[in-house]
Design a protein around this motif. Structure first.
Motif, mmCIF file in Angstrom:
data_model
loop_
_atom_site.group_PDB
_atom_site.id
_atom_site.type_symbol
_atom_site.label_atom_id
_atom_site.label_comp_id
_atom_site.label_asym_id
_atom_site.label_seq_id
_atom_site.Cartn_x
_atom_site.Cartn_y
_atom_site.Cartn_z
ATOM 1 N N ARG A 207 -33.691 -101.139 -2.615
ATOM 2 C CA ARG A 207 -33.203 -100.288 -1.522
ATOM 3 C C ARG A 207 -32.184 -99.256 -2.011
ATOM 4 N NH1 ARG A 207 -34.060 -102.404 3.788
ATOM 5 N NH2 ARG A 207 -34.978 -104.485 3.784
ATOM 6 N N CYS A 208 -31.773 -99.368 -3.258
ATOM 7 C CA CYS A 208 -30.722 -98.489 -3.779
ATOM 8 C C CYS A 208 -31.227 -97.068 -4.007
ATOM 9 C CB CYS A 208 -30.185 -99.038 -5.103
ATOM 10 S SG CYS A 208 -29.251 -100.558 -4.959
ATOM 11 N N LYS A 209 -30.276 -96.143 -4.110
ATOM 12 C CA LYS A 209 -30.609 -94.788 -4.526
ATOM 13 C C LYS A 209 -31.187 -94.858 -5.945
ATOM 14 C CE LYS A 209 -26.409 -93.520 -3.530
ATOM 15 N NZ LYS A 209 -25.149 -92.794 -3.268
ATOM 16 N N PRO A 210 -32.221 -94.058 -6.233
ATOM 17 C CA PRO A 210 -32.888 -94.150 -7.546
ATOM 18 C C PRO A 210 -31.930 -94.075 -8.727
ATOM 19 C CG PRO A 210 -34.151 -92.753 -6.075
ATOM 20 C CD PRO A 210 -32.879 -93.088 -5.342
ATOM 21 N N GLN A 241 -40.825 -99.919 -8.047
ATOM 22 C CA GLN A 241 -41.583 -98.959 -8.849
ATOM 23 C C GLN A 241 -41.528 -97.569 -8.215
ATOM 24 O OE1 GLN A 241 -45.563 -100.293 -10.031
ATOM 25 N NE2 GLN A 241 -44.818 -102.402 -10.033
ATOM 26 N N HIS A 242 -41.619 -97.508 -6.886
ATOM 27 C CA HIS A 242 -41.487 -96.215 -6.189
ATOM 28 C C HIS A 242 -40.107 -95.609 -6.452
ATOM 29 C CE1 HIS A 242 -45.292 -96.591 -4.328
ATOM 30 N NE2 HIS A 242 -44.958 -97.479 -3.412
ATOM 31 N N TYR A 247 -37.010 -91.254 -9.566
ATOM 32 C CA TYR A 247 -35.987 -90.826 -10.527
ATOM 33 C C TYR A 247 -36.616 -90.112 -11.731
ATOM 34 C CZ TYR A 247 -31.923 -91.009 -13.614
ATOM 35 O OH TYR A 247 -30.878 -90.666 -14.449
ATOM 36 N N TYR A 248 -37.696 -90.705 -12.288
ATOM 37 C CA TYR A 248 -38.276 -90.173 -13.516
ATOM 38 C C TYR A 248 -39.502 -89.264 -13.278
ATOM 39 C CZ TYR A 248 -35.390 -93.090 -16.568
ATOM 40 O OH TYR A 248 -34.336 -93.653 -17.248
ATOM 41 N N GLY A 249 -40.029 -89.247 -12.062
ATOM 42 C CA GLY A 249 -41.200 -88.427 -11.781
ATOM 43 C C GLY A 249 -42.407 -89.255 -11.392
ATOM 44 N N ASP A 250 -43.315 -88.668 -10.586
ATOM 45 C CA ASP A 250 -44.463 -89.394 -10.037
ATOM 46 C C ASP A 250 -45.411 -89.932 -11.112
ATOM 47 O OD1 ASP A 250 -43.560 -88.965 -7.484
ATOM 48 O OD2 ASP A 250 -44.757 -87.149 -7.162
ATOM 49 N N LYS A 251 -45.484 -89.276 -12.260
ATOM 50 C CA LYS A 251 -46.423 -89.694 -13.298
ATOM 51 C C LYS A 251 -45.822 -90.722 -14.264
ATOM 52 C CE LYS A 251 -49.115 -85.416 -13.206
ATOM 53 N NZ LYS A 251 -49.630 -84.266 -13.987
ATOM 54 N N PHE A 252 -44.572 -91.066 -14.044
ATOM 55 C CA PHE A 252 -43.889 -92.014 -14.929
ATOM 56 C C PHE A 252 -44.472 -93.414 -14.746
ATOM 57 C CE2 PHE A 252 -40.298 -94.882 -15.935
ATOM 58 C CZ PHE A 252 -40.026 -94.452 -17.226
ATOM 59 N N ASP A 253 -44.667 -94.144 -15.866
ATOM 60 C CA ASP A 253 -45.221 -95.504 -15.812
ATOM 61 C C ASP A 253 -44.102 -96.493 -15.465
ATOM 62 O OD1 ASP A 253 -46.469 -97.934 -16.140
ATOM 63 O OD2 ASP A 253 -47.621 -97.300 -17.895
#
Length: 459
Positions: A207-210, A241-242, A247-253
């Motif tokens: 629930r935290c901020k990314p 994971q969302h 934080y790192y981008g939609d394509k980040f694993d």
């Protein structure tokens, strides 16, 4: 009417433990077995959906482990012995061989406005130690902890600690020490004085901020590498994971990223809903209304928190007319209203909890799927009175035609939520029921808790 939600208050933690209200005692004991046998630095993800009881589970785990550590002075001695006795029913004490472990609970979400997760976490450990232990007798860990706080923030924590302990140890501190060494020293001093291992339960990380979630994971990995420390992250891995991708981008694993942090990923055990129902005076096998409520819970895969909220609403909205001895007399003049109370009200209440957007589509005649999902769980046996004399769900006899339950449900939905009634059209009959242009408004009144059936006093 009281709330059915199992909030993790000390009283609820104990009462649920004594009565094993949701049949999770053995699951808690098995989890403690895992924590009790770990011999190196370990990080565990306790994975479960929101509302499934993760916070309750870890706080109950902490409660039992605290009882086994005699240094935890906040535990009443009578309660301590009773908890240990209850635990020994699962496994004899000589087999348990519980090592004393120091347990700390950290709510990450509650602290995600803090500047630095390490500052926040260390301060939380210090607070936990002050509450649970007597620091006045051996203040070493407090002194080292305070030096960490000052190294990270540059702030003077003398006044805060003075409130915690009643004395100011600032003169004994050395501000120039390396942070990494100070944290190791701090953790070692705690375990030297209070137990063999330190178990830190980190809750609500998903629930935290990314930015905070990522920083917490990475700084914990860097600063808390210690063979005598176990971390338990109670979280929803899918949601986490969302958070990482935000934080790192939609394509980040995000899956591989999290895999490097967690040694084990343990799914939350399922609660025993039948026992949970009993604790709420709810019977899912006698009254039709309750059976439909149970079907809603199963169709929408409600977790414990959602179940508690849903059943509270369901009882408030229409309990008396659906459980009264005068039930048949109440609806003698309008069996369509009877059907709506028994079948539509639970579905609509459940939908409001499950998905507000789906509810809006449903009541505006654009989506009949929620009704199909629940009624198909119930099966054809509940809906024979929707059939006309020349219809059957099974193999048709002479002068009969076969219809499907799905077709009858769609017909029913259209009559109530889609059809526009003409001025001289008073009702539409489906099987043994008649539905009018007022049926939909009747449903809105009951679901909106503004009908004559609304009762806030039902237990």
């Amino acid at each position: 009417m009281k709330s059915y939600e199992l909030k993790p208050t000390p009283e609820n933690l104990l009462n649920t433990f004594w009565e094993d209200t949701i049949s999770r005692n053995n699951d808690v004991f098995r989890f403690i077995d895992i924590l009790n046998t770990i011999e190196d630095c370990c990080s565990i993800a306790l994975d479960g959906n929101w509302g499934c009881g993760k916070t309750f589970f870890v706080k109950q785990t902490k409660m039992i482990m605290d009882a086994h550590n005699k240094c935890v002075t906040s535990v009443d001695e009578t309660v301590r012995q009773e908890i240990i006795q209850k635990h020994s029913e699962y496994r004899p004490l000589e087999e348990l061989k519980m090592q004393p472990q120091i347990c700390v609970y950290y709510d990450a979400w509650e602290n995600d406005n803090d500047e630095d997760p390490i500052l926040s976490l260390v301060y939380c450990i210090m607070q936990s130690m002050d509450v649970d232990y007597s620091l006045k007798e051996s203040p070493n860990c407090l002194q080292v902890g305070l030096s960490i706080l000052e190294l990270i923030s540059g702030k003077n924590f003398g006044q805060i600690i003075e409130k915690l302990r009643g004395e100011d140890p600032l003169s004994m501190l050395k501000k120039e020490k390396d942070l990494h060494r100070e944290i190791s020293k701090f953790l070692d001093s705690i375990m030297c004085e209070r137990g063999n291992r330190l178990v830190i339960f980190v809750d609500e990380l998903d629930r935290c901020k990314p930015e905070y979630a990522v920083k917490l994971l990475e700084r914990v990995k860097h600063y808390f590498e210690n063979d005598h420390i176990s971390f338990v992250f109670s979280t929803n891995m899918k949601q986490l994971q969302h958070t990482i991708r935000r934080y790192y981008g939609d394509k980040f694993d995000a899956y591989k990223y999290l895999d490097r942090f967690f040694d084990f990923c343990i799914p939350m055990p399922k609660a025993d809903y039948s026992k949970f129902y009993t604790s709420m005076n709810f019977n899912d096998s006698y009254y039709t209304y309750d059976i439909v409520c149970d079907a809603v819970i199963k169709a929408y895969h409600f977790e414990l928190r959602e179940v508690a909220k849903f059943l509270r609403w369901a009882k408030t909205a229409a309990y008396k007319p659906t459980h009264s001895d005068e039930y048949n007399v109440t609806f003698l003049s309008n069996r369509g209203f009877e059907f709506c109370l028994l079948y539509f009200i639970p579905v609509m209440l459940g939908m409001r909890i499950y998905d507000a957007d789906v509810y809006e589509e449903f009541v505006h005649g654009r989506n009949d799927k929620p009704l199909l999902e629940v009624f198909e769980v119930l099966g054809e046996d509940f809906f024979y009175e929707l059939l006309n004399n020349d219809e059957t769900y099974g193999i048709p006899r002479e002068n009969q035609k076969q219809v499907s339950l799905v077709a009858k449900i769609k017909e029913l939905y259209n009559v109530i939520f889609v059809k526009q009634y003409m001025r001289d059209e008073h009702y539409t009959r489906i099987g043994g029921y008649a539905f009018t242009k007022d049926t939909k408004e009747f449903l809105f009144q009951v679901v909106g808790l503004r009908s004559k059936y609304t009762d806030l006093g039902v237990d």
